[in-house]
Design an enzyme around this catalytic site. Structure first.
Site, PDB file in Angstrom:
ATOM      1  N   GLU A 117       0.599  -1.436  -0.040  1.00 39.53           N
ATOM      2  CA  GLU A 117       0.046   0.317  -0.263  1.00 39.53           C
ATOM      3  C   GLU A 117       1.134   1.543   0.134  1.00 39.53           C
ATOM      4  O   GLU A 117       0.442   2.388  -0.628  1.00 39.53           O
ATOM      5  CB  GLU A 117      -1.147  -0.412   0.905  1.00 39.53           C
ATOM      6  CG  GLU A 117      -1.935  -1.281   0.736  1.00 39.53           C
ATOM      7  CD  GLU A 117      -3.231  -0.788   0.157  1.00 39.53           C
ATOM      8  OE1 GLU A 117      -3.654  -1.941   0.179  1.00 39.53           O
ATOM      9  OE2 GLU A 117      -3.232   0.528  -0.463  1.00 39.53           O
ATOM     10  N   ASP A 258      -4.288  -9.752  -8.698  1.00 40.50           N
ATOM     11  CA  ASP A 258      -5.080  -9.004  -9.656  1.00 40.50           C
ATOM     12  C   ASP A 258      -3.791  -7.865 -10.116  1.00 40.50           C
ATOM     13  O   ASP A 258      -3.629  -7.448 -11.343  1.00 40.50           O
ATOM     14  CB  ASP A 258      -6.114  -8.267  -8.974  1.00 40.50           C
ATOM     15  CG  ASP A 258      -6.291  -7.418  -7.887  1.00 40.50           C
ATOM     16  OD1 ASP A 258      -5.196  -7.205  -7.499  1.00 40.50           O
ATOM     17  OD2 ASP A 258      -6.681  -6.836  -7.323  1.00 40.50           O
ATOM     18  N   GLU A 351     -18.598  -6.688  -2.463  1.00 37.24           N
ATOM     19  CA  GLU A 351     -17.257  -7.823  -2.439  1.00 37.24           C
ATOM     20  C   GLU A 351     -16.687  -8.933  -3.061  1.00 37.24           C
ATOM     21  O   GLU A 351     -16.258  -9.261  -4.186  1.00 37.24           O
ATOM     22  CB  GLU A 351     -16.229  -7.967  -1.049  1.00 37.24           C
ATOM     23  CG  GLU A 351     -16.653  -6.195  -1.004  1.00 37.24           C
ATOM     24  CD  GLU A 351     -14.974  -5.462  -0.862  1.00 37.24           C
ATOM     25  OE1 GLU A 351     -14.079  -5.392  -0.508  1.00 37.24           O
ATOM     26  OE2 GLU A 351     -14.937  -5.886  -2.306  1.00 37.24           O
ATOM     27  N   GLU A 372     -12.916  -0.413  -9.582  1.00 37.31           N
ATOM     28  CA  GLU A 372     -12.578  -1.185 -10.481  1.00 37.31           C
ATOM     29  C   GLU A 372     -13.694  -0.904 -11.782  1.00 37.31           C
ATOM     30  O   GLU A 372     -13.261  -0.780 -13.772  1.00 37.31           O
ATOM     31  CB  GLU A 372     -12.614  -2.287 -10.299  1.00 37.31           C
ATOM     32  CG  GLU A 372     -10.971  -2.444  -9.511  1.00 37.31           C
ATOM     33  CD  GLU A 372     -11.120  -2.044  -8.455  1.00 37.31           C
ATOM     34  OE1 GLU A 372      -9.906  -2.175  -7.183  1.00 37.31           O
ATOM     35  OE2 GLU A 372     -11.789  -1.757  -7.798  1.00 37.31           O
TER      36      GLU A 372
END
Length: 579
Positions: A117, A258, A351, A372
């Site tokens: 992150e 991803d 989710e 996304e």
């Protein structure tokens, strides 16, 4: 046609909904100018409330109108929102925030921070803002873009992450203490997305600073993961960075995996790297062979290809956008339309969504305002101008405002079934969700530049062209100008100095009648030619080991984790099978 292996669930293909056609248009195409202004208002409602109620904390808590630190205590929302300010046209606030960040952000703190992150949000955000500084009217220092305060901040943050890479496999731990390094009791289990999500930021940093260490560790990570794939070409979603053994063997395109696939493509585009693209294309074949069913992508066992979870996750909605980047528009649109039907069903993407049942998965019903699907709509609209993509943008604006807008910002939707809210507004809402919405409705934004305009900048290494377009977004939607990677040629200059020294050396050797020449038999074997033989081989064509630029060998990476006790983890948030 969907591929259903004999050893998988026979019934699954019959149960999958078919959504090959776009949802019916609801009246005329959305008014882009109207929704552009709506999106701008969304941004300032969230941004101003962060400044008034949460700064200098990382995030706003919109239900209680206060703040909290989440990923490390960096005033994270301010860093994440910085380049969005410029995309919205607010140069004065961009300039003010740059000054605030230089005065207030300190990375030499006793804080355990996520390696993944911190890279995508902090390093990526600072690099992007650094490269956009001149466009924002900031008086840049001499030598920019090869120097500058934001670049120095990005480099400092990245150096704090480097101790995490010191493992037997080369894969970094998921968490590092910014002052003391990796804690002795740190868990060695990390997710695949963290393993492969450094090349965009770290290669940019190496190119701008001239220090190869960042790109080197990122490449070692990518190649180590490539070597760890199964015999059928798939990777799981969690691995032990000490032993290199897979801990979670579910393979798919979503949570925990991803951005690894995303960075193979974006790294290939940014660096013009054929090897990275060929790696992705090989993965793409395996993904289509084993995980794709009627334009949905399921989770399968990485060694056998058998279906393990017939679910769609909201994080997977980046995939159509990624497909568009490699020119696979037809497949991208079909998959996008599947995902869009889920949005229309709930007013957001849960989710987890059980595909055969056509409904949410228990305890995964939330929507934390993820970007996304909007990201994919933006890419596909640039490629096709299909008005259906604008309709998704309209639906997103309407539903987010209706469901999640509160007095102090926008709140995470805890449950899409009853629209209960949670007291959190993640920084990616301003970095990604709002940005992609705005760019969807602003096709003439400078980010979409087709090369018709550009800036010529003089650097210590010659003239450099910037701002011509082709921006590569990192996975936190921070745009990187690929042209900038060619502006700072420290490494090249050093290479030329070495070559000059070598020419001098070989010149001296020739004067002593003793010139080296490579033999035709045996790679890497050198001999002194006999007298009278042609000894005029060009020195700068000599190749070690018979290769022109020997390629770097490589190991692996990781993202934030709690002790791993479940099948799957979403970028550090581990979901247990029981409450």
């Amino acid at each position: 046609m969907p591929r259903c292996p004999l050893y998988s669930l026979y019934l699954l293909c019959a149960l999958l909904p078919l959504h090959h056609n776009a949802p019916e248009p609801e009246g005329p195409a959305p008014d882009t100018a109207h929704y552009r202004e709506r999106v701008k208002s969304m941004f300032y409602h969230a941004y101003n409330n962060y400044l008034e109620n949460a700064f200098p904390y990382d995030e706003l808590r919109p239900l209680t109108c206060d703040g909290q630190d989440t990923w490390g205590s960096f005033s994270l929302t301010l860093i994440d929102a910085l380049d969005t300010l410029l995309i919205l046209g607010n140069v004065t606030e961009f300039q003010r925030v740059v000054d605030v960040l230089q005065e207030s952000v300190d990375f030499d703190i006793d804080v355990n921070a996520s390696v993944f992150e911190t890279n995508i949000r902090v390093v990526g955000g600072l690099l992007s803002a650094h490269l956009l500084s001149k466009k924002a009217g900031i008086e840049v220092e001499a030598g920019w873009p090869c120097s500058g305060p934001l670049l120095r901040m990005a480099e400092e943050a990245a150096r704090k992450l480097l101790p995490a890479f010191q493992t037997p496999t080369g894969m970094p731990y998921g968490t590092v203490n910014l002052m003391h390094g990796v804690n002795p009791g740190e868990t060695p289990v990390t997710c695949t997305a963290g393993i492969g999500t450094f090349i965009v930021e770290f290669a940019t940093l190496s190119s701008l600073t001239g220090d190869p260490i960042f790109e080197d560790v990122a490449r070692r990570a990518l190649k180590g993961l490539w070597k760890s794939r199964s015999d059928i070409g798939l990777v799981g979603n969690h691995i032990d960075v000490v032993t290199g053994k897979w801990v979670a063997q579910d393979a798919g395109i979503g949570a925990g995996v991803d951005s690894y696939f995303e960075y193979l493509v974006k790294g290939a585009i940014l660096l013009q790297d054929k090897e990275l693209m060929s790696m992705f294309l090989e993965y793409n074949k395996a993904i289509r062979n084993y995980t794709r069913f009627d334009d949905w992508y399921l989770w399968v066992q990485m060694y056998k290809g058998t279906v393990s979870m017939p679910v769609f996750q909201s994080l997977e909605a980046y995939w159509p956008g990624l497909q568009s980047l490699i020119g696979d528009i037809d497949n991208a649109m079909r998959t996008f339309l599947n995902y869009y039907t889920v949005w229309k069903q709930f007013g957001g993407l849960p989710e987890f969504y059980n595909i055969p049942q056509g409904y949410t998965v228990e305890k995964r019903e939330g929507y934390p305002l993820r970007p996304e699907l909007i990201e994919s709509a933006m890419y596909l609209y640039q490629a096709t101008r299909d008005p259906t993509l604008l309709e998704l943008g309209r639906d997103a604006v309407e539903s987010i405002e209706k469901i999640s807008k509160v007095d102090c910002g926008f709140a995470t939707i805890k449950d899409l079934r009853d629209h209960k809210l949670d007291n959190r507004m993640e920084s990616f809402f301003l970095a990604e969700t709002v940005k992609y919405l705005y760019l969807l409705f602003d096709p003439t934004n400078f980010i979409h530049n087709n090369g018709s305009t550009f800036d010529a900048v003089i650097t210590p290494y010659g003239e450099c062209i910037l701002g011509a377009g082709g921006y590569v977004f990192n996975t936190e939607a921070h745009p990187i100008d690929p042209a900038a990677l060619h502006c700072c040629r420290k490494q090249k200059e050093e290479q030329w100095e070495v070559e000059d020294l070598m020419r001098e050396f070989y010149s001296l050797k020739r004067n002593r009648k003793s010139t080296l020449r490579k033999t035709t038999a045996g790679l890497g074997h050198w001999e002194i030619p006999a007298k009278g033989k042609d000894a005029s081989a060009s020195e700068n064509q000599i190749e070690m080991n018979g290769k022109k630029g020997s390629k770097r060998s490589v190991p692996l990476l990781r993202c934030p984790s709690q002790p791993f006790t479940s099948k799957l983890a979403l970028l550090g948030q581990v979901f247990l099978d029981s409450p």
